[in-house]
Design a protein around this motif. Structure first.
Motif, mmCIF file in Angstrom:
data_model
loop_
_atom_site.group_PDB
_atom_site.id
_atom_site.type_symbol
_atom_site.label_atom_id
_atom_site.label_comp_id
_atom_site.label_asym_id
_atom_site.label_seq_id
_atom_site.Cartn_x
_atom_site.Cartn_y
_atom_site.Cartn_z
ATOM 1 N N LEU A 150 0.872 -1.114 -0.087
ATOM 2 C CA LEU A 150 -0.001 0.185 -0.011
ATOM 3 C C LEU A 150 1.124 1.086 0.148
ATOM 4 C CD1 LEU A 150 -2.624 1.337 0.365
ATOM 5 C CD2 LEU A 150 -2.609 1.175 2.794
ATOM 6 N N THR A 151 1.890 1.258 0.858
ATOM 7 C CA THR A 151 2.654 2.381 0.919
ATOM 8 C C THR A 151 3.474 2.536 -0.413
ATOM 9 O OG1 THR A 151 3.164 1.927 3.301
ATOM 10 C CG2 THR A 151 4.689 3.222 2.059
ATOM 11 N N ARG A 152 4.127 1.599 -0.949
ATOM 12 C CA ARG A 152 4.634 1.748 -2.496
ATOM 13 C C ARG A 152 3.802 1.988 -3.393
ATOM 14 N NH1 ARG A 152 6.732 -3.265 -4.732
ATOM 15 N NH2 ARG A 152 7.476 -1.919 -6.490
ATOM 16 N N LEU A 153 2.357 1.869 -3.408
ATOM 17 C CA LEU A 153 1.222 2.211 -4.535
ATOM 18 C C LEU A 153 1.072 3.803 -4.129
ATOM 19 C CD1 LEU A 153 -0.831 1.912 -6.528
ATOM 20 C CD2 LEU A 153 -2.318 0.629 -4.817
ATOM 21 N N VAL A 154 0.712 3.953 -2.980
ATOM 22 C CA VAL A 154 0.716 5.359 -2.826
ATOM 23 C C VAL A 154 1.648 6.472 -3.053
ATOM 24 C CG1 VAL A 154 -0.033 7.169 -0.749
ATOM 25 C CG2 VAL A 154 -1.266 5.039 -0.794
ATOM 26 N N LEU A 155 2.757 6.029 -2.872
ATOM 27 C CA LEU A 155 4.055 7.016 -3.147
ATOM 28 C C LEU A 155 3.895 7.060 -4.771
ATOM 29 C CD1 LEU A 155 6.670 5.966 -0.560
ATOM 30 C CD2 LEU A 155 5.414 7.874 -0.742
ATOM 31 N N ALA A 156 4.014 5.877 -5.223
ATOM 32 C CA ALA A 156 4.042 5.861 -6.867
ATOM 33 C C ALA A 156 2.742 6.656 -7.298
ATOM 34 C CB ALA A 156 3.945 4.589 -7.298
ATOM 35 N N PHE A 157 1.678 6.788 -6.820
ATOM 36 C CA PHE A 157 0.272 7.224 -7.187
ATOM 37 C C PHE A 157 0.715 8.898 -7.244
ATOM 38 C CE2 PHE A 157 -3.743 9.053 -6.852
ATOM 39 C CZ PHE A 157 -4.378 8.374 -7.754
ATOM 40 N N GLN A 158 1.288 9.132 -5.847
ATOM 41 C CA GLN A 158 1.488 10.569 -5.684
ATOM 42 C C GLN A 158 2.357 11.403 -6.367
ATOM 43 O OE1 GLN A 158 2.254 10.371 -1.349
ATOM 44 N NE2 GLN A 158 0.159 11.123 -0.987
ATOM 45 N N GLU A 159 3.441 10.392 -6.784
ATOM 46 C CA GLU A 159 4.540 11.094 -7.723
ATOM 47 C C GLU A 159 4.041 10.916 -9.252
ATOM 48 O OE1 GLU A 159 7.538 8.204 -7.356
ATOM 49 O OE2 GLU A 159 8.335 9.084 -5.406
ATOM 50 N N ASN A 160 2.983 10.381 -9.748
ATOM 51 C CA ASN A 160 2.900 10.320 -11.034
ATOM 52 C C ASN A 160 1.168 10.859 -11.507
ATOM 53 O OD1 ASN A 160 4.979 8.571 -12.304
ATOM 54 N ND2 ASN A 160 4.449 7.545 -10.608
ATOM 55 N N VAL A 161 0.540 11.021 -10.559
ATOM 56 C CA VAL A 161 -0.874 11.442 -10.785
ATOM 57 C C VAL A 161 -0.957 12.682 -9.960
ATOM 58 C CG1 VAL A 161 -3.477 10.868 -10.829
ATOM 59 C CG2 VAL A 161 -1.676 8.836 -10.815
ATOM 60 N N PRO A 162 -1.128 13.835 -10.612
ATOM 61 C CA PRO A 162 -1.001 15.218 -9.964
ATOM 62 C C PRO A 162 -2.271 15.672 -9.444
ATOM 63 C CG PRO A 162 -1.262 15.719 -12.225
ATOM 64 C CD PRO A 162 -1.036 13.994 -12.054
ATOM 65 N N PHE A 163 -2.127 16.143 -7.958
ATOM 66 C CA PHE A 163 -3.386 16.851 -7.774
ATOM 67 C C PHE A 163 -3.495 18.534 -8.325
ATOM 68 C CE2 PHE A 163 -5.177 20.134 -5.061
ATOM 69 C CZ PHE A 163 -6.353 19.436 -4.375
ATOM 70 N N GLN A 164 -4.539 18.592 -9.065
ATOM 71 C CA GLN A 164 -4.450 19.680 -9.791
ATOM 72 C C GLN A 164 -5.977 20.213 -9.956
ATOM 73 O OE1 GLN A 164 -6.019 19.973 -13.028
ATOM 74 N NE2 GLN A 164 -6.390 17.875 -13.588
ATOM 75 N N ASN A 165 -6.212 21.430 -10.111
ATOM 76 C CA ASN A 165 -7.658 21.876 -10.239
ATOM 77 C C ASN A 165 -7.681 22.772 -11.611
ATOM 78 O OD1 ASN A 165 -6.363 24.219 -9.395
ATOM 79 N ND2 ASN A 165 -7.885 24.621 -7.784
ATOM 80 N N ILE A 166 -6.548 22.701 -12.403
ATOM 81 C CA ILE A 166 -6.732 23.680 -13.592
ATOM 82 C C ILE A 166 -7.530 23.162 -14.585
ATOM 83 C CG2 ILE A 166 -4.983 22.258 -14.961
ATOM 84 C CD1 ILE A 166 -5.115 26.236 -14.779
ATOM 85 N N SER A 167 -8.120 21.745 -14.629
ATOM 86 C CA SER A 167 -9.023 21.580 -15.627
ATOM 87 C C SER A 167 -10.105 21.914 -15.206
ATOM 88 C CB SER A 167 -9.116 19.710 -15.668
ATOM 89 O OG SER A 167 -9.266 19.437 -14.307
ATOM 90 N N ILE A 168 -10.420 22.174 -14.108
ATOM 91 C CA ILE A 168 -11.925 22.743 -13.581
ATOM 92 C C ILE A 168 -11.722 24.250 -13.798
ATOM 93 C CG2 ILE A 168 -13.351 23.245 -11.332
ATOM 94 C CD1 ILE A 168 -12.245 20.883 -10.195
#
Length: 119
Positions: free
Chosen positions: A31-49
């Motif tokens: 779970l820790t590996r998955l969460v870290l990889a997710f955070q590194e590759n999938v951005p928190f962003q609101n520009i599309s909104i």
């Protein structure tokens, strides 16, 4: 039935660089590996909104959440946490999306978080 297939989940994990997790059992380490990889590759962003005309803005459907997640588009907490919940469930974790409120928001129910039960 999940909107995120096992096959799509495996492809997604490959794109994150943790493809070996596709066949792994639920654990805190995985779970820790998955969460870290997710955070590194999938951005928190609101520009599309912000880039969407006000009259066209809407709460995304689950199908839209999956499509954005698989495309690594990212988004706000709703997009990210709902997609991650689906991914975790496909991987055998017991996960739920919980309603929350961002402390500086003028209204309630402005945030979602995940709770993972079986690790």
């Amino acid at each position: 039935m999940s909107l995120l297939s096992i096959s799509d989940a495996g492809i997604f994990l490959e794109r994150l660089g943790v493809g070996d997790l596709a066949s792994s059992e639920p654990s805190l380490q995985n779970l820790t590996r998955l969460v870290l990889a997710f955070q590194e590759n999938v951005p928190f962003q609101n520009i599309s909104i912000i880039a969407t005309a006000v009259q066209d803005r809407h709460v995304p459907s689950l199908e839209e959440v999956v499509a954005k997640g698989l495309a690594l588009e990212g988004g706000v907490c709703f997009d990210l946490n709902v997609f991650m919940c689906m991914l975790l469930r496909v991987k055998g974790y017991q996960a739920d999306v919980l309603d929350g409120t961002y402390c500086a928001a003028p209204t309630r129910h402005t945030h979602v978080v995940l709770l993972v039960h079986n690790i």
